[in-house]
Design a protein around this motif. Structure first.
Motif, PDB file in Angstrom:
ATOM      1  N   UNK A  65     -21.864 -10.009   7.076  1.00 53.76           N
ATOM      2  CA  UNK A  65     -21.775 -11.480   7.103  1.00 53.76           C
ATOM      3  C   UNK A  65     -20.506 -11.996   6.436  1.00 53.76           C
ATOM      4  N   UNK A  66     -20.135 -11.366   5.350  1.00 53.81           N
ATOM      5  CA  UNK A  66     -18.979 -11.817   4.562  1.00 53.81           C
ATOM      6  C   UNK A  66     -17.700 -11.950   5.413  1.00 53.81           C
ATOM      7  N   UNK A  67     -17.579 -11.110   6.446  1.00 55.44           N
ATOM      8  CA  UNK A  67     -16.378 -11.164   7.294  1.00 55.44           C
ATOM      9  C   UNK A  67     -16.196 -12.541   7.932  1.00 55.44           C
TER      10      UNK A  67
ATOM     11  N   UNK B  68      -7.016 -10.030  19.756  1.00 58.39           N
ATOM     12  CA  UNK B  68      -6.621 -11.386  19.369  1.00 58.39           C
ATOM     13  C   UNK B  68      -6.360 -11.479  17.858  1.00 58.39           C
ATOM     14  N   UNK B  69      -7.232 -10.847  17.076  1.00 59.19           N
ATOM     15  CA  UNK B  69      -7.059 -10.892  15.623  1.00 59.19           C
ATOM     16  C   UNK B  69      -6.395  -9.607  15.155  1.00 59.19           C
ATOM     17  N   UNK B  70      -5.244  -9.752  14.498  1.00 60.46           N
ATOM     18  CA  UNK B  70      -4.505  -8.576  14.051  1.00 60.46           C
ATOM     19  C   UNK B  70      -4.580  -8.481  12.539  1.00 60.46           C
ATOM     20  N   UNK B  71      -3.839  -7.533  11.980  1.00 63.16           N
ATOM     21  CA  UNK B  71      -3.781  -7.394  10.536  1.00 63.16           C
ATOM     22  C   UNK B  71      -5.102  -6.893   9.964  1.00 63.16           C
ATOM     23  N   UNK B  72      -5.212  -6.926   8.639  1.00 63.59           N
ATOM     24  CA  UNK B  72      -6.422  -6.399   8.000  1.00 63.59           C
ATOM     25  C   UNK B  72      -7.711  -7.052   8.480  1.00 63.59           C
ATOM     26  N   UNK B  73      -7.718  -8.377   8.633  1.00 62.74           N
ATOM     27  CA  UNK B  73      -8.957  -9.031   9.071  1.00 62.74           C
ATOM     28  C   UNK B  73      -9.282  -8.610  10.498  1.00 62.74           C
TER      29      UNK B  73
ATOM     30  N   UNK C 257      -8.815   2.674  10.522  1.00 65.39           N
ATOM     31  CA  UNK C 257      -7.879   3.595   9.865  1.00 65.39           C
ATOM     32  C   UNK C 257      -6.486   3.002   9.723  1.00 65.39           C
ATOM     33  N   UNK C 258      -6.260   1.840  10.337  1.00 64.57           N
ATOM     34  CA  UNK C 258      -4.925   1.232  10.294  1.00 64.57           C
ATOM     35  C   UNK C 258      -4.726   0.501   8.974  1.00 64.57           C
ATOM     36  N   UNK C 259      -4.944   1.214   7.886  1.00 69.21           N
ATOM     37  CA  UNK C 259      -4.822   0.611   6.564  1.00 69.21           C
ATOM     38  C   UNK C 259      -4.648   1.722   5.551  1.00 69.21           C
ATOM     39  N   UNK C 260      -3.891   1.428   4.496  1.00 72.60           N
ATOM     40  CA  UNK C 260      -3.742   2.414   3.424  1.00 72.60           C
ATOM     41  C   UNK C 260      -4.762   2.144   2.321  1.00 72.60           C
ATOM     42  N   UNK C 261      -5.636   1.154   2.521  1.00 75.35           N
ATOM     43  CA  UNK C 261      -6.645   0.761   1.524  1.00 75.35           C
ATOM     44  C   UNK C 261      -6.007   0.342   0.200  1.00 75.35           C
ATOM     45  N   UNK C 262      -4.797  -0.248   0.298  1.00 73.72           N
ATOM     46  CA  UNK C 262      -4.107  -0.613  -0.949  1.00 73.72           C
ATOM     47  C   UNK C 262      -4.754  -1.837  -1.595  1.00 73.72           C
ATOM     48  N   UNK C 263      -5.485  -2.628  -0.811  1.00 75.28           N
ATOM     49  CA  UNK C 263      -6.202  -3.757  -1.400  1.00 75.28           C
ATOM     50  C   UNK C 263      -5.402  -5.050  -1.501  1.00 75.28           C
ATOM     51  N   UNK C 264      -4.169  -5.061  -0.980  1.00 76.86           N
ATOM     52  CA  UNK C 264      -3.362  -6.292  -1.054  1.00 76.86           C
ATOM     53  C   UNK C 264      -4.037  -7.430  -0.286  1.00 76.86           C
TER      54      UNK C 264
ATOM     55  N   UNK D 252      -8.129 -16.007   0.346  1.00 72.73           N
ATOM     56  CA  UNK D 252      -8.574 -17.178  -0.412  1.00 72.73           C
ATOM     57  C   UNK D 252     -10.095 -17.332  -0.458  1.00 72.73           C
ATOM     58  N   UNK D 253     -10.824 -16.592   0.389  1.00 75.24           N
ATOM     59  CA  UNK D 253     -12.280 -16.656   0.330  1.00 75.24           C
ATOM     60  C   UNK D 253     -12.862 -15.308  -0.085  1.00 75.24           C
ATOM     61  N   UNK D 254     -11.993 -14.457  -0.620  1.00 73.38           N
ATOM     62  CA  UNK D 254     -12.383 -13.177  -1.219  1.00 73.38           C
ATOM     63  C   UNK D 254     -13.239 -12.298  -0.303  1.00 73.38           C
ATOM     64  N   UNK D 255     -12.780 -12.069   0.901  1.00 72.72           N
ATOM     65  CA  UNK D 255     -13.452 -11.088   1.759  1.00 72.72           C
ATOM     66  C   UNK D 255     -12.976  -9.713   1.298  1.00 72.72           C
ATOM     67  N   UNK D 256     -13.929  -8.849   0.984  1.00 76.32           N
ATOM     68  CA  UNK D 256     -13.572  -7.525   0.488  1.00 76.32           C
ATOM     69  C   UNK D 256     -13.224  -6.620   1.678  1.00 76.32           C
ATOM     70  N   UNK D 257     -12.038  -6.829   2.214  1.00 71.35           N
ATOM     71  CA  UNK D 257     -11.632  -6.133   3.443  1.00 71.35           C
ATOM     72  C   UNK D 257     -11.631  -4.609   3.268  1.00 71.35           C
ATOM     73  N   UNK D 258     -11.067  -4.074   2.158  1.00 72.57           N
ATOM     74  CA  UNK D 258     -11.088  -2.605   2.017  1.00 72.57           C
ATOM     75  C   UNK D 258     -12.505  -2.027   2.066  1.00 72.57           C
TER      76      UNK D 258
END
Lengths: 488, 239
Positions: A312-314, A341-346, A365-372, A378-384
């Protein structure tokens, strides 16, 4: 164009990412634009909220989370309140149904020309060709989207859609499609667009927009734009249709006091977008300008699948683009590599949820899990966290490749016993050093130093050595050195 | 033709229908019918979200912030409004303008009418024609504001019987008349002012204007005046 955001499924990102990483021009545009926006965000958020920066992100996240936790209640409130002001609310299960609604409105009113402001939802539903198919010419009015439309190209960033293009591309498009004189002056280019699009606003009988927020308490649609095209599209034509995802709700107007404050600052570093526009119903009887009909199309298109508790948080996402700007992977591979349509971490977490994990196995897998991205959100979605969750789901659902599974199994087994660990380590070391002699450099007599580089290797290591050299292991292991120094 | 309020309750709904959508939402939330929230919506904690308070020198803060987003602020007394407008319109070589500044006072309107006539500036009757079609060939739109927000340097322009959506958007230059008393410290204060107002009485359009029309789509270079006004002048009126 449709291939770019709607590729053949299942989608593998490797080819596009490979092309992007060697495209120096693309690297420069994307790097420059994202880096400056990332700096602007930090300055704007920190400058305004100071030590409360984290707290305001918490608050914004709580507002969105609360709304999602009670989405049934707030949706019903919105529908009732919007209807009371004269808005016609429609419901779309998927993109196709959403487009059918827009087409039906256009046909019922015999609309010939539609001006459209930027909306990610209409990208999702692929609205433009649907309207054009029934003879309603549809013009993108956001400058970036307008240029992409002329070039038959697709947006590559949530906020700055033509981040992958430079001014010469704009100049060529205007020369070719509008018969304008070639100029690379940004001001002159904007004026060419202004002149051209003004004529469209004048004649348009249909305006389409997205919506940044919906307010349950009042039934209002909130639009944030900088160019003013959003206001034009919802003011000049007789009919306004807003395509809005069901997750865009906030409970009350006062919550905009928080959401708007973090949206523009996180997106472009501005205190507010130049035009933040709240629409509550069509033009009232005593008013003189504005649309006579306002329609809101509430679009699901996969969102209720994401609404389940563990993801849900997404849906808190307010599409500010801060996670794209802060992401080292997005900066390297650009938006089109994500094939959606939606790129990047989200996008890496949302796309597999909306379009099927089995169709986008590369994205988690398209992430280094760096957490940036988490830090920027701004709504603190814990993407990693969700990237890892999706990777786990892939393993559990047997969606990871055979190669991956065999490698992980072998690795797991070899770590179970000391003897197998030792043999494994020795094999890796010996192989790597042999390989370095043939296909690399190895120039040291010190058995504990690694002075060589592996520049090419076959099999699973090939992917690594294609992009960068790998240091060779030392001749003697750490365990060997420890025994020698400490006796056991 | 505009629909009257009475037939609004029977406005047609298209698509899958309200019940079908809600059924999926209910399923995702793990219930079978809509439930009112068990806890209240989060309170906007002002110690976190408020960025300007009434202790601040509001005209100074508003001026600073409005200028920082690219608007030009001219501080005037009520008597100076008309002379300053004449001067400004002269500099802008304005020939045709639209004015919707009723809230600043009838006397001012009459005074301005006379002055414009003397200067040969044509004022269009924007109320006579529906829509914004009459506004495309204007040089300047002059409007009052419903509020101004100091913290962001924002003008709030609402629709209404005496105000137009288009005049602050369509002409290439927007001149806003802001009284010092219009200035609120923070956006939070604006929403507080609307609290409890029935939504059918809210203006159909509330535009928060923070700077001239801008784009940075071409290589990140900031360009003004891409669709809306390229210049915004604020006459900040004392008293």
């Amino acid at each position: 164009m449709s291939d770019t955001l709607f590729p053949k499924l299942p989608y593998k990102l490797k080819q596009r990412a490979d092309e992007a990483t060697v495209n120096i021009q693309l690297q420069q545009f994307v790097n420059h634009a994202t880096y400056s926006k990332d700096v602007a965000r930090k300055q704007a958020m920190g400058g305004a909220f100071g030590e409360n920066t984290d707290a305001v992100r918490d608050l914004a996240g709580q507002i969105k989370q609360h709304t999602l936790d009670h989405l049934d209640h707030y949706l019903e409130q919105f529908i009732d309140n919007a209807t009371a002001t004269g808005v016609q609310v429609h419901f779309a299960r998927d993109g196709e149904q959403a487009n059918q609604i827009a087409v039906a409105i256009a046909e019922a009113n015999k609309c010939r020309l539609c001006v459209k402001s930027k909306s990610m939802v209409t990208e999702e539903t692929h609205l433009l060709p649907a309207l054009e198919a029934v003879g309603c010419e549809t013009v993108e009015t956001d400058l970036g989207e307008f240029i992409l439309q002329l070039d038959n190209d697709a947006p590559s960033h949530i906020v700055t859609p033509m981040i992958h293009k430079d001014r010469t591309a704009v100049a060529r498009a205007f020369q070719r499609e509008l018969g304008a004189e070639y100029t690379e002056d940004a001001e002159a280019l904007a004026q060419i667009a202004r002149k051209h699009l003004r004529e469209k606003y004048r004649k348009a009988d249909l305006g389409i927009s997205g919506g940044n927020f919906l307010v349950a308490e009042t039934g209002s649609v909130v639009l944030c734009t900088n160019e003013g095209n959003g206001r034009f599209c919802t003011t000049a034509p007789r009919i306004h249709v807003a395509f809005v995802g069901i997750e865009k709700l906030v409970p009350r107007l006062e919550h905009l006091g928080v959401m708007l404050k973090v949206l523009a600052r996180s997106s472009t570093g501005q205190p507010l977008t130049c035009y933040t526009h709240t629409i509550t119903g069509p033009k009232r009887e005593h008013e003189h300008d504005g649309p006579e009909e306002v329609h809101v199309v509430l679009v699901d298109n996969g969102r209720t699948d994401v609404l389940h508790e563990d993801t849900r948080e997404m849906l808190r996402c307010i599409r500010c683009g801060a996670c794209l700007n802060s992401c080292p992977v997005y900066r390297k591979i650009g938006g089109h590599s994500y094939g959606a349509v939606y790129s990047g971490p989200i996008g890496a977490i949302l796309t597999p949820m909306l379009k099927g994990l089995e169709n986008y196995t590369d994205l988690p897998h398209a992430s280094s899990l760096c957490g940036a991205c988490y830090e920027a959100c701004p709504v603190k979605i814990n993407i990693p966290k969700y990237l890892i969750q999706l990777r786990r789901d892939m393993v559990q659902n047997h969606l990871s490749g055979t190669g991956d599974r065999v490698t992980m199994r072998l690795w797991g087994e070899s770590l179970q016993h000391e003897w197998s660990y030792r043999i494994g380590g020795w094999m890796q070391k010996t192989f790597a050093r042999m390989q370095a002699k043939f296909g690399g450099t190895l120039e040291t007599d010190d058995p504990y130093a690694s002075r060589g580089w592996l520049t090419w290797a076959p099999g699973p290591v090939k992917g690594w050595t294609q992009e960068r050299d790998m240091p060779t292991p030392t001749a003697k292991s750490f365990r060997h050195w420890w025994r020698k120094e400490h006796g056991r | 033709m505009q629909k009257t309020t009475s037939d609004r309750s029977q406005l047609p709904t298209m698509g899958e229908g309200r019940a079908a959508l809600l059924a999926r939402v209910h399923a995702a939330l793990g219930r079978d019918k809509t439930q009112a929230p068990s806890e209240p919506a989060p309170v906007v904690d002002e110690s976190i979200a408020r960025l300007a308070s009434s202790d601040a020198d509001l005209p100074a803060l508003f001026t600073e912030r409005a200028q920082s987003v690219g608007m030009k602020v001219h501080r005037v007394s009520l008597e100076q409004v008309v002379p300053r407008l004449r001067e400004l319109l002269g500099q802008l070589e304005a020939r045709r303008i639209g004015v919707a500044a009723g809230s600043v006072g009838e006397r001012l309107e009459l005074e301005l009418d006379a002055a414009l006539q003397a200067d040969g500036v044509k004022q269009i009757d924007w109320q006579a024609r529906e829509g914004v079609s009459a506004q495309y060939d204007l040089d300047v739109g002059i409007t009052d504001v419903h509020a101004a927000i100091a913290e962001t340097g924002t003008l709030v322009c609402c629709s209404g019987s005496r105000s137009s959506r288009g005049l602050s958007l369509v002409p290439p230059v927007h001149i806003a008349l802001v009284r010092v008393s219009d200035i609120l410290p923070d956006m939070i204060d604006y929403w507080a002012r609307l609290k409890g107002m029935p939504n059918t009485e809210l203006p159909s359009s509330q535009a928060f204007i923070t700077g001239p029309s801008k784009t940075a789509d071409i290589e990140g270079e900031l360009v003004t005046g891409v669709h809306g006004p390229g210049a915004v002048h604020i006459l900040l009126i004392d008293g």
